[in-house]
Structure formats: C-alpha cells, structure tokens
Write an enzyme that holds these catalytic residues in place. Sequence first.
Site, PDB file in Angstrom:
ATOM      1  N   GLY A  10       0.819  -1.206   0.000  1.00 62.07           N
ATOM      2  CA  GLY A  10       0.000   0.000   0.000  1.00 62.07           C
ATOM      3  C   GLY A  10       0.851   1.252   0.000  1.00 62.07           C
ATOM      4  CE1 TYR A  11      -0.342   4.472  -4.168  1.00 59.21           C
ATOM      5  CE2 TYR A  11      -2.442   5.220  -3.285  1.00 59.21           C
ATOM      6  CZ  TYR A  11      -1.665   4.856  -4.361  1.00 59.21           C
ATOM      7  OH  TYR A  11      -2.193   4.863  -5.634  1.00 59.21           O
ATOM      8  CB  THR A  12       0.598   3.624   4.763  1.00 56.68           C
ATOM      9  OG1 THR A  12      -0.347   4.697   4.695  1.00 56.68           O
ATOM     10  CG2 THR A  12       1.278   3.649   6.128  1.00 56.68           C
ATOM     11  CB  CYS A 132      -3.651  11.293   7.999  1.00 54.85           C
ATOM     12  SG  CYS A 132      -5.107  11.104   6.946  1.00 54.85           S
ATOM     13  CG  ASN A 293      -2.125  11.720   3.043  1.00 53.74           C
ATOM     14  OD1 ASN A 293      -1.551  12.541   2.333  1.00 53.74           O
ATOM     15  ND2 ASN A 293      -2.571  10.574   2.564  1.00 53.74           N
TER      16      ASN A 293
END
EC number: 1.2.1.38
Length: 326
Positions: A10-12, A132, A293
């Site tokens: 994922g992005y995180t 976030c 975020n």
Amino acid sequence: MKVSVVGAAGYTGGELLRLVHAHPELDLVQAVSRRHAGRPVAEVHPNLHHLGLTFHPPQELAPVDTAFLALPSGASAELEAGVAELAGTIVDLSPDFRAGASSASGDVYRTGLPELYADELPGAERISVPGCMATAAILALAPLSKAGLVAGDVVVDARTGSSGSGAEPGPSSHHAERGNAFRVYKPAGHRHEKEIAAHAKVRARMTVTAVPSVRGAQVVCHVTPPEPVERRDVLRVLQREYRDRPFVRVVARSRGVHRLPDPQFLSGTNFVDVGCAVDEDGGRIVVVAALDNLVKGAAGGGVQSLNVARGLPEDAGLEFPGLHPA
C-alpha cells in the site's frame, strides 16, 4: 533492530519501506504482502527499485524485533495474534487499535503521538498511530483546550488528497471522478471525531472534502473562546506547547504568500505545520494545521513513535525537510 512491514504494497507500506531502509538504527528484513507475494517491490513502488526487495506472503513472516502493520481496517485485528508470536513490538497504523483499544490477547495499545504522549511511549511494545486528519486536528486543538481557550463545539473542516483512500482503486478514486473534484464526504459523524475528542479534549464536528491532490491533509478548525483573545496570545500558547517538539512548526507569518500551513510543502516530511488567525473582535480563533497524510499522518508517525519507545533520537530517519517549489 530488525523490522518487517506487513501490508507493504500500500501507499503507507511503501513509505514505511522508504523510511525504515534509510533509518540508521533499523534493519529492513521483509516487505510482506498477500496479494503481491513473490513479485519485486519495485513493480509496486518504483521509487524503491534500488532496494532489490521481493514481497513475501504473510505465512513467511520472519522473526523480527518490530513489525509495522499497514493494513486496511479489520485486517490488523485479524493478523495481530500471529504477528505477535514473531515480533516483540507491533506498530499498527490501521483504525483497529486506536483510542486505547485492546487486542484479542488483551494487550493495550499506546497512542503513537509523541507530541502528547512522549512520557507514555518509552518501553511500549504495542503502539497505535492516530488517523492522518485526526493527528492534524488533535495537534491544532490540544494546546488551546489545555489553555482553556475552547468554549463549546469545535468545527473541523478537513481536506485530503486521494492517497488517503489507499492504493486499491474504487469508484470514488477513479481519476475521471476524482481528478477535478472538491467532493464533500462524511459531512457529519466522521469517525475521527471520536479520536479528536479523546486526545484533544474537545467536542469536534468534522466535515471532510476530497480535493484534487495526491498527498496532503489540511484542517481548518473554528474555535469559540470563552472570552475575546488576540492572535499573539494564541500563538504564545502554540509556541509554548511545541517549543521542544521536533516535528511541529508554528507558522506565524504576517506577510507573504504562504502565511498559513499548506501541505504542498510537507510532502515526504514528518512535519506538521500549525498556524492561526483571530477575528477582529477576538470572538473566533481559526487554527490551521497541515501534514503529509502518508508520513506524519501514518508511516512517519509510526517511526517517530518507535524511536521514542526504544530510546532512539526522536528524529532518527525522519530529517527530510521537504521541497520548494513543490
């Protein structure tokens, strides 16, 4: 300190891989993804081509000192017991263990927000990072609440980029629907209201707008003080609260184009910028906070919390100052 990232596709998860790899005290052992197991990490995160990593399936999770969980809501609670058998410390970035929730085994997660809980994090083995937009609002509002400058409800008007919706596409994140939209969603009853209330000690009414940006979150908080105040008094409160905190910058410019916090200058950083304005009659305080975020609002907040928990320098691996122009 050996580290695995679970949910690394994922992005995180990608931000965690980037930060852990560059951290002077952390050793990135595994990138774990059920969907992408066996594939090169660079296929999903092209900026990490130089790492030469391959995704491993969850059943191959190796023993590590710390596991970061960057998973969707519900998935952390499902996998946590198995991860706990192989990792001494768990840092969770999902909603599953926030606000002091306990795991199935009864372990209580401490809140990964060092600006408020630095005294409670040392030695912690279970850490949960707030959301976030909640992080931005809490850091904007907690000092005012503590100083007695909040009377009644607080209105939190939040804006967020598309990466906040995660890497999995859906109808609302399709470019044709999202590209030029300022779409208001969850205009009432957003789940972050409970987080803000728990940590900032205010009653928040929150509305979120999806804006045509990839990264970044900004909150504009409208506060009614019990009696009229001046801007300099509010600034003193913010500056006093955060003078020893390495990642909160109080923006107090009275001239120029960029007078209040703007997330575009925070991409890739672990900073949160906080600023304020006050009505001429002193009857309303407007506090603005901005952050990336994916970093301060997620991966960076997790690394920062682990640093504090393990007695490392709080800013270790998190020194990137951002870019301008962005």
